[in-house]
Design a protein around this motif. Structure first.
Motif, PDB file in Angstrom:
ATOM      1  N   GLY A 192     -18.510 -27.114  81.985  1.00 14.49           N
ATOM      2  CA  GLY A 192     -17.986 -28.277  82.682  1.00 14.49           C
ATOM      3  C   GLY A 192     -18.342 -29.590  82.028  1.00 14.49           C
ATOM      4  N   ASN A 193     -19.176 -29.585  80.972  1.00 16.08           N
ATOM      5  CA  ASN A 193     -19.577 -30.827  80.334  1.00 16.08           C
ATOM      6  C   ASN A 193     -18.449 -31.357  79.454  1.00 16.08           C
ATOM      7  OD1 ASN A 193     -21.019 -32.647  78.281  1.00 16.08           O
ATOM      8  ND2 ASN A 193     -22.594 -32.201  79.800  1.00 16.08           N
ATOM      9  N   PRO A 194     -18.156 -32.683  79.518  1.00 17.65           N
ATOM     10  CA  PRO A 194     -17.026 -33.233  78.762  1.00 17.65           C
ATOM     11  C   PRO A 194     -17.287 -33.368  77.264  1.00 17.65           C
ATOM     12  CG  PRO A 194     -18.202 -34.980  79.910  1.00 17.65           C
ATOM     13  CD  PRO A 194     -18.816 -33.684  80.368  1.00 17.65           C
ATOM     14  N   LEU A 195     -18.519 -33.174  76.789  1.00 17.45           N
ATOM     15  CA  LEU A 195     -18.824 -33.355  75.379  1.00 17.45           C
ATOM     16  C   LEU A 195     -18.395 -32.117  74.589  1.00 17.45           C
ATOM     17  CD1 LEU A 195     -20.205 -35.062  73.163  1.00 17.45           C
ATOM     18  CD2 LEU A 195     -22.326 -33.850  73.699  1.00 17.45           C
ATOM     19  N   PRO A 196     -17.347 -32.227  73.739  1.00 18.04           N
ATOM     20  CA  PRO A 196     -16.901 -31.050  72.966  1.00 18.04           C
ATOM     21  C   PRO A 196     -17.819 -30.789  71.786  1.00 18.04           C
ATOM     22  CG  PRO A 196     -15.536 -32.946  72.422  1.00 18.04           C
ATOM     23  CD  PRO A 196     -16.499 -33.401  73.497  1.00 18.04           C
ATOM     24  N   LEU A 197     -18.265 -29.556  71.624  1.00 22.36           N
ATOM     25  CA  LEU A 197     -19.111 -29.175  70.500  1.00 22.36           C
ATOM     26  C   LEU A 197     -18.333 -28.392  69.452  1.00 22.36           C
ATOM     27  CD1 LEU A 197     -22.288 -28.012  72.452  1.00 22.36           C
ATOM     28  CD2 LEU A 197     -21.826 -30.245  71.446  1.00 22.36           C
ATOM     29  N   TYR A 198     -17.070 -28.056  69.756  1.00 23.51           N
ATOM     30  CA  TYR A 198     -16.213 -27.295  68.846  1.00 23.51           C
ATOM     31  C   TYR A 198     -16.874 -25.985  68.424  1.00 23.51           C
ATOM     32  CZ  TYR A 198     -13.654 -31.638  68.836  1.00 23.51           C
ATOM     33  OH  TYR A 198     -12.945 -32.742  69.246  1.00 23.51           O
ATOM     34  N   GLU A 199     -17.502 -25.367  69.406  1.00 24.93           N
ATOM     35  CA  GLU A 199     -18.097 -24.051  69.194  1.00 24.93           C
ATOM     36  C   GLU A 199     -17.334 -22.971  69.942  1.00 24.93           C
ATOM     37  OE1 GLU A 199     -22.102 -24.509  70.460  1.00 24.93           O
ATOM     38  OE2 GLU A 199     -22.785 -25.346  68.551  1.00 24.93           O
ATOM     39  N   ILE A 200     -16.397 -23.383  70.799  1.00 20.04           N
ATOM     40  CA  ILE A 200     -15.616 -22.433  71.584  1.00 20.04           C
ATOM     41  C   ILE A 200     -14.122 -22.732  71.369  1.00 20.04           C
ATOM     42  CG2 ILE A 200     -17.415 -22.084  73.321  1.00 20.04           C
ATOM     43  CD1 ILE A 200     -15.970 -24.070  75.109  1.00 20.04           C
ATOM     44  N   PRO A 201     -13.265 -21.740  71.518  1.00 21.26           N
ATOM     45  CA  PRO A 201     -11.826 -21.951  71.283  1.00 21.26           C
ATOM     46  C   PRO A 201     -11.219 -23.060  72.140  1.00 21.26           C
ATOM     47  CG  PRO A 201     -12.324 -19.602  71.419  1.00 21.26           C
ATOM     48  CD  PRO A 201     -13.576 -20.324  71.804  1.00 21.26           C
ATOM     49  N   GLY A 202     -11.753 -23.241  73.370  1.00 23.40           N
ATOM     50  CA  GLY A 202     -11.179 -24.253  74.254  1.00 23.40           C
ATOM     51  C   GLY A 202     -11.247 -25.663  73.688  1.00 23.40           C
ATOM     52  N   ASP A 203     -12.318 -25.974  72.963  1.00 29.28           N
ATOM     53  CA  ASP A 203     -12.444 -27.308  72.372  1.00 29.28           C
ATOM     54  C   ASP A 203     -11.381 -27.541  71.308  1.00 29.28           C
ATOM     55  OD1 ASP A 203     -14.612 -27.820  73.960  1.00 29.28           O
ATOM     56  OD2 ASP A 203     -16.100 -27.279  72.448  1.00 29.28           O
ATOM     57  N   TRP A 204     -11.127 -26.522  70.468  1.00 29.29           N
ATOM     58  CA  TRP A 204     -10.104 -26.654  69.436  1.00 29.29           C
ATOM     59  C   TRP A 204      -8.707 -26.673  70.043  1.00 29.29           C
ATOM     60  CZ3 TRP A 204     -11.387 -28.399  64.994  1.00 29.29           C
ATOM     61  CH2 TRP A 204     -12.611 -28.093  64.414  1.00 29.29           C
ATOM     62  N   LEU A 205      -8.500 -25.866  71.092  1.00 27.66           N
ATOM     63  CA  LEU A 205      -7.193 -25.833  71.740  1.00 27.66           C
ATOM     64  C   LEU A 205      -6.845 -27.199  72.321  1.00 27.66           C
ATOM     65  CD1 LEU A 205      -4.767 -24.159  72.624  1.00 27.66           C
ATOM     66  CD2 LEU A 205      -6.029 -23.546  74.708  1.00 27.66           C
ATOM     67  N   ARG A 206      -7.843 -27.866  72.905  1.00 25.06           N
ATOM     68  CA  ARG A 206      -7.635 -29.201  73.450  1.00 25.06           C
ATOM     69  C   ARG A 206      -7.279 -30.189  72.344  1.00 25.06           C
ATOM     70  NH1 ARG A 206     -12.400 -30.029  74.945  1.00 25.06           N
ATOM     71  NH2 ARG A 206     -12.249 -28.749  76.825  1.00 25.06           N
ATOM     72  N   GLU A 207      -7.935 -30.055  71.189  1.00 23.85           N
ATOM     73  CA  GLU A 207      -7.662 -30.954  70.058  1.00 23.85           C
ATOM     74  C   GLU A 207      -6.251 -30.750  69.516  1.00 23.85           C
ATOM     75  OE1 GLU A 207      -9.227 -34.131  67.950  1.00 23.85           O
ATOM     76  OE2 GLU A 207     -10.218 -32.930  69.506  1.00 23.85           O
ATOM     77  N   ILE A 208      -5.831 -29.495  69.442  1.00 16.81           N
ATOM     78  CA  ILE A 208      -4.482 -29.200  68.951  1.00 16.81           C
ATOM     79  C   ILE A 208      -3.426 -29.766  69.898  1.00 16.81           C
ATOM     80  CG2 ILE A 208      -2.844 -27.328  68.530  1.00 16.81           C
ATOM     81  CD1 ILE A 208      -5.171 -25.671  67.458  1.00 16.81           C
ATOM     82  N   LYS A 209      -3.672 -29.655  71.199  1.00 16.67           N
ATOM     83  CA  LYS A 209      -2.711 -30.182  72.180  1.00 16.67           C
ATOM     84  C   LYS A 209      -2.640 -31.695  72.123  1.00 16.67           C
ATOM     85  CE  LYS A 209      -2.886 -26.400  75.557  1.00 16.67           C
ATOM     86  NZ  LYS A 209      -3.239 -26.015  76.953  1.00 16.67           N
ATOM     87  N   ILE A 210      -3.783 -32.355  71.951  1.00 19.05           N
ATOM     88  CA  ILE A 210      -3.800 -33.820  71.895  1.00 19.05           C
ATOM     89  C   ILE A 210      -3.023 -34.319  70.676  1.00 19.05           C
ATOM     90  CG2 ILE A 210      -5.300 -35.816  71.502  1.00 19.05           C
ATOM     91  CD1 ILE A 210      -7.422 -34.434  73.181  1.00 19.05           C
ATOM     92  N   SER A 211      -3.205 -33.662  69.526  1.00 16.59           N
ATOM     93  CA  SER A 211      -2.525 -34.096  68.305  1.00 16.59           C
ATOM     94  C   SER A 211      -1.105 -33.550  68.188  1.00 16.59           C
ATOM     95  CB  SER A 211      -3.329 -33.651  67.072  1.00 16.59           C
ATOM     96  OG  SER A 211      -3.444 -32.238  67.030  1.00 16.59           O
ATOM     97  N   ARG A 212      -0.735 -32.621  69.086  1.00 19.58           N
ATOM     98  CA  ARG A 212       0.594 -31.996  69.091  1.00 19.58           C
ATOM     99  C   ARG A 212       0.904 -31.325  67.751  1.00 19.58           C
ATOM    100  NH1 ARG A 212       4.778 -36.358  71.166  1.00 19.58           N
ATOM    101  NH2 ARG A 212       3.580 -37.682  69.747  1.00 19.58           N
ATOM    102  N   THR A 213      -0.122 -30.726  67.173  1.00 18.82           N
ATOM    103  CA  THR A 213       0.019 -30.047  65.885  1.00 18.82           C
ATOM    104  C   THR A 213       0.835 -28.766  66.023  1.00 18.82           C
ATOM    105  OG1 THR A 213      -2.072 -30.937  65.090  1.00 18.82           O
ATOM    106  CG2 THR A 213      -1.261 -28.966  64.007  1.00 18.82           C
ATOM    107  N   ILE A 214       1.668 -28.501  65.028  1.00 19.06           N
ATOM    108  CA  ILE A 214       2.452 -27.267  65.022  1.00 19.06           C
ATOM    109  C   ILE A 214       2.092 -26.459  63.772  1.00 19.06           C
ATOM    110  CG2 ILE A 214       4.376 -28.241  66.321  1.00 19.06           C
ATOM    111  CD1 ILE A 214       5.854 -28.662  63.673  1.00 19.06           C
TER     112      ILE A 214
END
Length: 387
Positions: A192-214
């Motif tokens: 539940g902590n908002p600080l992304p550590l990019y150690e779990i898939p969810g952090d990367w998935l959020r980054e991909i959605k924000i940048s709308r990368t294909i």
């Protein structure tokens, strides 16, 4: 000021142009600690001088924690001055050994990840208990200089501060990094902590959605760091690059660093990083990967490859930075005045501005390729491993 129990002596303080500090209980001279911050060493009755002066300043207590160097003034109890340990570049100190007849010796210690190559050199810097540290000059990476005097401190206080700075500014053991203590204290590993550590898939998935990368996917091929020890266990790679091909390609690259995604957008633009080939004979596998990227691009554009090893030299940049520090961080006002008349010519000799210009030029080329052509940029070179 020498404090022994309830007795205070100000013998020798008249040579300094500073207020005699009012008696303050040392319990009140404590910094406002950050979560997870621990005191490694402290010194009382320390004099902190103003820039380029050895007479004007404040008296107080000096602390070395696992996060920073903190000075708390006894003249203004709530006044703090602190610098992060990772920002310290150089220590200059004046020491006096028993049997030296009161003669002070100036020494300099370079800090940083590449300054001291062996732990033995670090442990032997202040190994003698008979050595007293009189003054300490701390030079930071942002060219800020802090000067302290331990004239009125206990004999071993200066030595303890210097030892702590050397061993904790750039610790070789990862467990000594303040980041880990902070994470444990803040419990940032809760989902539940908002600080992304990019150690779990969810952090990367959020980054991909924000940048709308294909055209990119999340892979767990590096779990337990089986592919590369210098990358996270979860990384983002081209969608049409299978884990088998990824692992095979990484074995042919320096540092075993496979191609991984850094940034992208919905137009197909992207920035990837990867190591260089060990042997040019394996160029077929690398070219096959580049062709895979080209086919996946919406406009079928070839990736633009930047060989950073041929563009930048880590050794020369570090030497240039060292010369710049020596030029800008004078240890006395007289040295600064002597340098003032020839500052610009000496600045040119450091070649620092030339390196800055080259970095900006490459950055501009990359930005224009992304904005105007929607290119895929691949950054290659050991410089990416050593930063």
């Amino acid at each position: 000021m020498i404090k022994m129990g309830s007795f205070r002596s100000y013998v020798g303080l008249e040579e300094y142009e500073m207020k005699i500090p009012r008696p303050v209980n040392s319990a009140f001279l404590q910094p406002k600690f950050i979560k997870g911050e621990l005191v490694i060493a402290e010194a009382e009755n320390v004099l902190k001088f103003t820039s380029m002066s050895k007479k004007k300043g404040l008296s107080g207590s000096l602390f070395v924690t696992n996060a920073r160097l903190v000075f708390v003034s006894s003249d203004r109890v709530c006044s703090e001055d602190s610098i992060p340990l990772l920002s310290i570049n150089t220590l200059c100190y004046y020491e006096e050994s028993k049997g030296s007849g009161g003669k002070k010796t100036k020494r300099k210690v370079k800090l940083g990840p590449h300054a001291i190559d062996s732990s033995a050199a670090m442990s032997s810097t202040f190994c003698s208990a008979s050595t007293r540290i009189h003054e300490l000059l701390v030079i930071c990476s942002n060219f800020r200089c802090l000067r302290f005097s331990f004239k009125f401190s206990l004999v071993d206080h200066g030595q303890k501060i210097c030892n702590a700075l050397i061993h904790w500014s750039f610790p070789k053991q990862p467990e000594k990094l303040f980041y880990l203590d902070y994470c444990r204290a803040l419990d940032v590993y809760n989902y539940g902590n908002p600080l992304p550590l990019y150690e779990i898939p969810g952090d990367w998935l959020r980054e991909i959605k924000i940048s709308r990368t294909i055209g990119y996917r999340i892979t767990m091929a590096n779990m337990e760091f089986k592919v590369c020890e210098s990358l996270p266990e979860t990384i983002v790679v081209p969608a049409n690059l299978s884990d088998v091909r990824l692992t095979s390609l990484s074995g042919k690259l320096k540092g075993s660093r496979p191609p991984f995604w850094v940034w992208g957008d919905f137009n197909g633009s992207a920035i990837l990083r990867m190591g260089k080939l060990h042997n040019e004979s394996d160029s077929g596998a690398e070219n096959q990967f580049f062709e895979t990227l080209r086919k996946a691009h919406p406009q079928k554009r070839k990736p633009h490859i930047y060989d950073l090893d041929s563009t930048f030299s880590i050794k020369e940049i570090r030497q240039s930075m060292t010369r710049l520090f020596e030029l800008c961080c004078s240890e006395s006002l007289s040295n600064l005045e002597d340098m003032d008349s020839k500052f610009l010519s000496q600045l040119e000799i450091t070649k620092w501005l030339s390196w800055v210009s080259k970095v900006l030029q490459v950055s501009q080329e990359i930005a224009e390729s992304i904005v105007n052509l929607n290119d895929i940029i691949i950054l290659q070179g050991l410089i990416l491993i050593q930063n």
